[in-house]
Write an enzyme that holds these catalytic residues in place. Structure first.
Site, PDB file in Angstrom:
ATOM      1  CB  CYS A   6      -0.837   0.823   1.007  1.00 33.98           C
ATOM      2  SG  CYS A   6      -1.948  -1.518   1.106  1.00 33.98           S
ATOM      3  NE  ARG A  16       4.570   1.628   0.472  1.00 34.86           N
ATOM      4  CZ  ARG A  16       5.640   1.629   1.249  1.00 34.86           C
ATOM      5  NH1 ARG A  16       6.212   1.936   0.939  1.00 34.86           N
ATOM      6  NH2 ARG A  16       5.240   0.966   2.076  1.00 34.86           N
ATOM      7  CD1 TRP A  50       0.204  -6.532  -3.180  1.00 36.77           C
ATOM      8  CD2 TRP A  50       0.149  -6.711  -0.796  1.00 36.77           C
ATOM      9  NE1 TRP A  50      -0.154  -7.988  -2.968  1.00 36.77           N
ATOM     10  CE2 TRP A  50       0.347  -8.308  -1.431  1.00 36.77           C
ATOM     11  CE3 TRP A  50      -0.389  -6.475   0.557  1.00 36.77           C
ATOM     12  CZ2 TRP A  50       0.033  -8.996  -0.783  1.00 36.77           C
ATOM     13  CZ3 TRP A  50      -0.564  -8.276   1.124  1.00 36.77           C
ATOM     14  CH2 TRP A  50       0.076  -8.702   0.233  1.00 36.77           C
ATOM     15  CG  ASN A  95       2.009   0.666   3.545  1.00 38.44           C
ATOM     16  OD1 ASN A  95       1.849  -1.130   3.797  1.00 38.44           O
ATOM     17  ND2 ASN A  95       3.045   1.280   4.529  1.00 38.44           N
ATOM     18  N   GLY A  96      -0.764  -1.194   6.261  1.00 35.73           N
ATOM     19  CA  GLY A  96      -0.123  -1.784   7.261  1.00 35.73           C
ATOM     20  C   GLY A  96      -1.192  -2.801   8.198  1.00 35.73           C
ATOM     21  CD  GLU A 138      16.442 -13.638  -8.414  1.00 37.68           C
ATOM     22  OE1 GLU A 138      15.785 -13.557  -6.847  1.00 37.68           O
ATOM     23  OE2 GLU A 138      16.378 -12.029  -8.760  1.00 37.68           O
ATOM     24  CE  LYS A 182      13.458 -11.011 -10.600  1.00 43.40           C
ATOM     25  NZ  LYS A 182      14.059 -10.766  -9.646  1.00 43.40           N
ATOM     26  CD  GLU A 233       9.926 -11.781  -8.911  1.00 40.89           C
ATOM     27  OE1 GLU A 233       9.642 -11.214  -7.532  1.00 40.89           O
ATOM     28  OE2 GLU A 233      10.692 -11.298  -9.454  1.00 40.89           O
ATOM     29  CG  HIS A 255      17.520 -37.054  -5.125  1.00 44.83           C
ATOM     30  ND1 HIS A 255      18.241 -37.962  -5.056  1.00 44.83           N
ATOM     31  CD2 HIS A 255      18.757 -36.849  -5.382  1.00 44.83           C
ATOM     32  CE1 HIS A 255      19.235 -38.466  -4.873  1.00 44.83           C
ATOM     33  NE2 HIS A 255      20.007 -37.403  -4.783  1.00 44.83           N
ATOM     34  CE  LYS A 266      11.594  -2.483  -6.191  1.00 45.58           C
ATOM     35  NZ  LYS A 266      12.428  -4.316  -6.604  1.00 45.58           N
TER      36      LYS A 266
HETATM   37  C1  G6P Z   1       8.926  -8.046  -2.454  1.00 38.46           C
HETATM   38  C2  G6P Z   1       9.447  -8.288  -3.851  1.00 38.46           C
HETATM   39  C3  G6P Z   1      10.982  -9.147  -4.055  1.00 38.46           C
HETATM   40  C4  G6P Z   1      12.244  -8.310  -3.257  1.00 38.46           C
HETATM   41  C5  G6P Z   1      11.235  -9.300  -1.570  1.00 38.46           C
HETATM   42  C6  G6P Z   1      12.435  -8.621  -0.705  1.00 38.46           C
HETATM   43  O1  G6P Z   1       8.620  -9.564  -2.463  1.00 38.46           O
HETATM   44  O2  G6P Z   1       8.347  -8.120  -4.777  1.00 38.46           O
HETATM   45  O3  G6P Z   1      11.259  -8.281  -5.436  1.00 38.46           O
HETATM   46  O4  G6P Z   1      13.373  -8.845  -3.268  1.00 38.46           O
HETATM   47  O5  G6P Z   1       9.988  -8.489  -1.578  1.00 38.46           O
HETATM   48  O6  G6P Z   1      12.078  -7.287  -0.425  1.00 38.46           O
HETATM   49  P1  G6P Z   1      13.601  -6.369   0.621  1.00 38.46           P
HETATM   50  O7  G6P Z   1      12.916  -5.342  -0.257  1.00 38.46           O
HETATM   51  O8  G6P Z   1      13.704  -7.213   1.793  1.00 38.46           O
HETATM   52  O9  G6P Z   1      14.307  -7.037  -0.071  1.00 38.46           O
END
Ligand code: G6P
Length: 615
Positions: free
Chosen positions: A2, A27, A74, A100-101, A488, A492, A495, A511, A610
């Site tokens: 948010c 956000r 969000w 937000n929270g 990773e 990606k 996501e 396995h 994010k």
């Molecule tokens: C969210 C974002 C990711 C990020 C993760 C941790 O899930 O979408 O891209 O890696 O949070 O966030 P941070 O700001 O702690 O790296």
């Protein structure tokens, strides 16, 4: 999680708030809303969808109001729909609130308020808080800001809030506990926001509220900060905002993610600037130098983080153990907190976080601090909550990252971790002077090599993306340093393209995941020339025997793997500990181009945000 923003001043508030919301959409973006106070009347619009949908609903707004606030959501409590969207207005129609929270005890408070005759339209915790403020105002007969403070003292949870009262168009009250809140101070105008991006073009003076603080912002009185608990006055600390408009715009790219991928030669260089001093034969990192005894005598280093930052932590484990020979554990922050971890004052806890606001990482760090550990932060956002909580740290200096899928922040985290590992190795005396000098000289070449990888592989990766864009599943494999890069790469892809993808240590394939392999399964194998090369060649053979399609990341001029796979993407030949940065690049591009071909919104993938400020 948010985004909130607001304005009080002499300009038209609507465009400032809408523009601010667009910058905060990273956000959360499942609903959006705005409220303006014009001549002591609220003008409210809110909707499921993005800020652009909100704009469509505001075409008839016709307002010149100079005070207002907006929210991009969000969802936590209640599905994304028009009613659950913020702002929420109290039963008497006089108080509006954005949040937000999470209010954890909202249900108890809601039951109490219902018993007093309050009616709720939404399923949100926020509507409970706004009505609690009304209740406090009515029952305690106090002024508006005091009623807000009384209400917050009843709340358990996390919040950054902004509240307006209809009869007080000259005032916005804000407060924070665990969620960020910045106040921009201009000439006869004030801005509030979850981060400073909404007001970067208006002022460079910013106040960051601390946890447990609230501020009353009025045109006559300016910003008046108090403690939520006991109303004690807090001195205003105004900081200079070091953010430029250019940094938060797309700069000609179709998406922030593509811009950020292309920025990596520069962002990695920025991360190393002033630290990697090859001519002087040193790595200058004050945070490490000042506390080197803590690191060198640590019984263990525990790295805590979430998401992509957790993957960086895994690479950090390989780096620090391999080079500096200090034991490292890597933990998901959310798991670490709830399993009664063994931490002592002989441990060093490193939190890695792009945003510096991730709720689980922050809470895990607080726990480690309570237990006496030395806590170190690797954050991208300067002055973020994690950065301020830690005993010391190293910023990644990657610049603002706006695409939800992390790219340049990840490689900057790897660069910082690499420097830390090499520096600790030297101080500990476990690598020779010669190896140290070779490694730092090589590290200095990495930004240019990243540039080469982007230049040499982007078209090839686009073509590969066309071959596999309709696939439903992907497997990513790697060994050693490149196992976290496989994780990773898979993250990606899932996501932003919504293709199911799994990362695995290459040898573990036998396995389980091998059962999935057939001619329809693309498998990305990170197979550079390292000590594990022969082993990974065997893994590729095992895949070929089951007719899987291998896309391999190989060292330049490799012929063996190239002849065994459907596609080979070359990266320069570097020391093993530096491969993760280079191998990440084609995987970022692959995810991006596949997502584009599938028509996905790469910068704002569904259901994600994010900055995850809820636990
Ligand atoms: C969210 C974002 C990711 C990020 C993760 C941790 O899930 O979408 O891209 O890696 O949070 O966030 P941070 O700001 O702690 O790296």
């Amino acid at each position: 999680m948010c985004g909130i923003t607001g304005y009080i001043g002499y300009k038209e508030a609507y465009p400032i708030i809408i523009n601010g919301l667009k910058r905060l959409e990273y956000r959360g973006y499942d609903s959006a809303g705005i409220i303006l106070n014009e001549n002591e009347n609220f003008k409210l619009r809110k909707t499921k969808g993005k800020v652009s949908d909100l704009e469509d609903k505001c075409t008839d707004l016709n307002t010149k109001a100079t005070v207002g606030m907006g929210h991009t959501r969000w969802a936590t409590h209640g599905v994304p729909n028009d009613i659950n969207s913020h702002p929420h207005v109290s039963n008497n129609g006089k108080i509006a609130l954005i949040h937000n929270g999470i209010i954890e005890n909202y249900n108890t408070l809601k039951i109490m308020l219902i018993s007093k005759g309050y009616v709720f339209k939404s399923e949100t915790d926020t509507e409970v808080l706004v009505n609690l403020i009304q209740y406090m105002q009515e029952t305690q007969q106090e002024d508006f800001a005091t009623a807000v403070r009384y209400a917050l003292n009843e709340v358990v949870g996390a919040y950054a809030i902004a509240v307006m009262e209809i009869d007080r168009p000259q005032e916005i009250v804000v407060a924070r506990l665990s969620s960020p809140l910045a106040i921009g101070i201009g000439e006869n105008e004030y801005f509030i926001a979850s981060d400073a991006s909404p007001f970067v073009e208006f002022t460079k003076e910013v106040v960051y509220l601390e946890d447990g603080e609230m501020a009353t912002i009025t045109l006559e009185g300016g910003v008046d900060v108090h403690k939520i608990k006991d109303n004690a006055k807090v001195n205003l600390i105004i900081q200079e905002l070091k953010l430029s408009l250019e940094e938060i715009e797309k700069g000609g790219y179709d998406h922030f993610m593509l811009k950020e991928i292309h920025e990596q030669p520069k962002s990695i260089m920025d991360t190393m600037r002033g630290r990697l001093l090859v001519n002087e034969g040193t790595i200058q990192m004050a945070g490490i130098l000042d506390y080197q005894d803590k690191f060198l005598n640590a019984e263990k280093i525990i790295i805590i983080s979430c998401g992509t930052s957790w993957h960086a932590g895994l690479v950090g484990e390989y780096l620090i153990e391999d080079l500096a020979r200090i034991p490292v554990e890597v933990e998901y922050a959310s798991e670490f907190r709830y399993r009664n971890p063994i931490i002592t004052d002989k441990d060093v806890v490193i939190a890695i976080s792009q945003s510096g606001e991730t709720a689980d990482t922050l809470a895990a760090l607080k726990l480690a601090k309570e237990k006496g550990a030395f806590i170190y932060g690797i954050c991208n956002v300067v002055d973020s909550s994690i950065a301020r909580l830690t005993d010391a740290g190293s910023y990644t200096h990657a610049g603002p990252e706006i695409g939800v899928a992390s790219t340049k922040a990840f490689t900057a985290q790897l660069a910082v971790l690499t420097m830390i590992a090499i520096k600790l190795a030297k101080h500990k005396g476990v690598i020779s002077e010669e190896k140290f000098n070779t490694l730092i000289a090589e590290l200095e070449t990495i930004p240019n090599k990243v540039r080469d990888v982007i230049k040499n592989t982007e078209e090839q990766v686009k073509a590969i993306a066309r071959l596999y864009a309709k696939t439903s599943n992907f497997l990513y494999l790697g060994r050693g340093y490149n196992y976290p890069i496989a994780l990773e790469g898979a993250l990606k892809l899932k996501e932003i393209s919504y293709i199911h993808a799994e990362g695995y240590p290459a040898a573990e394939m036998k396995h389980g995941p091998i059962a999935l392999i057939d001619e329809n399964m693309p498998i990305v194998v990170i197979a550079p020339k390292t000590d594990h090369y022969d082993k990974i060649v065997s893994n590729i053979q095992e895949i070929n025997s089951r007719k899987g399609n291998v896309i391999a990341i190989v060292t330049e001029n490799d012929t063996q793997v190239r002849n065994m796979v459907s596609q080979a993407i070359e990266i320069p030949d570097v020391s093993e500990c530096l491969i993760p940065i280079l191998a990440s690049i084609p995987l970022q591009l692959l995810a991006y181009y596949i997502a584009i071909l599938r028509g996905a919104n790469v910068d704002q993938p569904r259901n994600l945000a994010k900055s995850v400020t809820v636990e």
